[in-house]
Design an enzyme around this catalytic site. Structure first.
Site, PDB file in Angstrom:
ATOM      1  N   GLY A  56      12.882  -1.058  -1.900  1.00 28.81           N
ATOM      2  CA  GLY A  56      12.184  -2.100  -1.170  1.00 28.81           C
ATOM      3  C   GLY A  56      12.614  -2.063   0.289  1.00 28.81           C
ATOM      4  N   THR A  57      11.802  -2.617   1.161  1.00 29.67           N
ATOM      5  CA  THR A  57      12.118  -2.485   2.584  1.00 29.67           C
ATOM      6  C   THR A  57      12.373  -3.828   3.253  1.00 29.67           C
ATOM      7  OG1 THR A  57       9.742  -2.154   2.924  1.00 29.67           O
ATOM      8  CG2 THR A  57      11.121  -0.207   2.880  1.00 29.67           C
ATOM      9  N   THR A  58      11.448  -4.355   4.045  1.00 25.52           N
ATOM     10  CA  THR A  58      11.793  -5.409   4.999  1.00 25.52           C
ATOM     11  C   THR A  58      11.515  -6.821   4.482  1.00 25.52           C
ATOM     12  OG1 THR A  58      11.256  -3.849   6.755  1.00 25.52           O
ATOM     13  CG2 THR A  58      11.514  -6.147   7.386  1.00 25.52           C
ATOM     14  N   LYS A  71       8.721  -8.523  -3.591  1.00 22.52           N
ATOM     15  CA  LYS A  71      10.089  -8.485  -3.075  1.00 22.52           C
ATOM     16  C   LYS A  71      10.685  -9.871  -2.848  1.00 22.52           C
ATOM     17  CE  LYS A  71       8.979  -4.344  -0.421  1.00 22.52           C
ATOM     18  NZ  LYS A  71       8.955  -3.774   0.934  1.00 22.52           N
ATOM     19  N   ALA A  76       8.760   2.818   6.508  1.00 23.88           N
ATOM     20  CA  ALA A  76       8.977   2.312   5.152  1.00 23.88           C
ATOM     21  C   ALA A  76       8.456   0.891   4.969  1.00 23.88           C
ATOM     22  CB  ALA A  76      10.459   2.356   4.804  1.00 23.88           C
TER      23      ALA A  76
END
Length: 291
Positions: A64-66, A97, A243
């Site tokens: 997962g990213t931001t 997320k 990403a």
């Protein structure tokens, strides 16, 4: 005479369940699992096993990213983009997320997606279990400490590149200062926790998101304005970080947003509502000089 009465009371041993299931007073579900079935805990793969297979952290696991979080007048917000990556590939375009943990708290995740999602699920069950056993919800500080302990429990896997980093938000009903009711807490891989003031971001695009929040965040703003600010920050992160995913207007995939206020508690805003805001952000970028 009832033939069942002749058999007497049923012994716990006859149920074929381990003794741990009959131990009273264990208010922590995570502690119970640690005793009864420790292999089911997130990050339970022994560090030695990971070290014995150096390729394990390079198997294309999803990341997962931001995630961004910010306070606003009367509450706090957390939002995340929907992209998951595996190396240089897009592994999933609509991953979740950010999660509601209980009535007045929520968690966003960055890092190894599988471990992070399991960690949040266990954390959510832990809060519900504690309230059922003790009759009262866990305090906000108690929630933070419990989550910190879970992050620390994944240290062995984190040292091998399988880190899972949460970002926690909560509404502190017991805060003496109304301006401090919305709290943001960040963590590192060893479980160290830090209260953040006003806003914060984690993940691969966090540097760019925090730079955007530094300019746009207004603690006196209302909830719709805060949601717009969060989406602007995620857009800036996606603009510079491959990403982090942009709002996908063609597929109808938009950032996930949760707000927490005293009146409504923790609320996951519907995609239709966030989609309108996302389209406004994209249109604003198209008409702004420089794109």
């Amino acid at each position: 005479m009832d033939p069942r009465s002749a058999r007497g009371p049923v012994s716990p041993v006859s149920t074929a369940l381990p003794a741990e299931y009959f131990t009273p007073g264990m208010s922590s579900f995570a502690d119970f699992v640690g005793v009864a079935a420790p292999h089911l805990l997130p990050g339970s793969v022994p560090a030695a096993a990971v070290a014995g297979d150096p390729a394990l952290a390079e198997l294309g696991v999803r990341h997962g990213t931001t995630i961004v979080a910010l306070t606003f007048s009367g509450g706090v917000l957390i939002a995340g983009d929907r992209r998951a990556t595996a190396g240089n590939m897009i592994a999933q375009r609509d991953i979740e997320k950010v999660f509601v943990a209980d009535n007045y708290s929520a968690v966003g995740i960055a890092g190894t997606a599988g471990i992070a999602v399991e960690l949040v699920r266990l954390f959510t069950v832990e809060l519900a279990h504690y309230e059922k056993i003790e009759g009262v919800p866990l305090s906000l500080d108690g929630k933070v400490n419990k989550l910190a302990g879970m992050v620390r429990g994944n240290l062995g896997a984190a040292l091998q590149g399988l880190a899972a980093i949460p970002l926690f938000i909560g509404f502190d009903e017991d805060a003496a200062d109304p301006a401090q009711t919305g709290r943001i807490v960040s963590f590192d891989v060893v479980g160290s926790k830090s209260d953040e003031t006003g806003y914060h971001s984690v993940g691969s695009g966090s540097v760019f998101a925090r730079s955007a929040l530094k300019k746009r965040h207004d603690p006196a703003a209302d909830s719709p304005t805060a949601i717009r600010t969060a989406l602007e920050a995620l857009y800036d992160a996606a603009d510079d970080d491959t990403a982090t995913g942009l709002p996908d207007l063609s597929r109808g995939i938009y950032p996930a947003v949760i707000t927490i206020t005293a009146a409504d508690g923790a609320v996951r805003h519907p995609d239709e509502e966030i989609g309108e805001v996302a389209r406004g952000v994209v249109e604003g970028r198209l008409t702004r000089p420089g794109g």
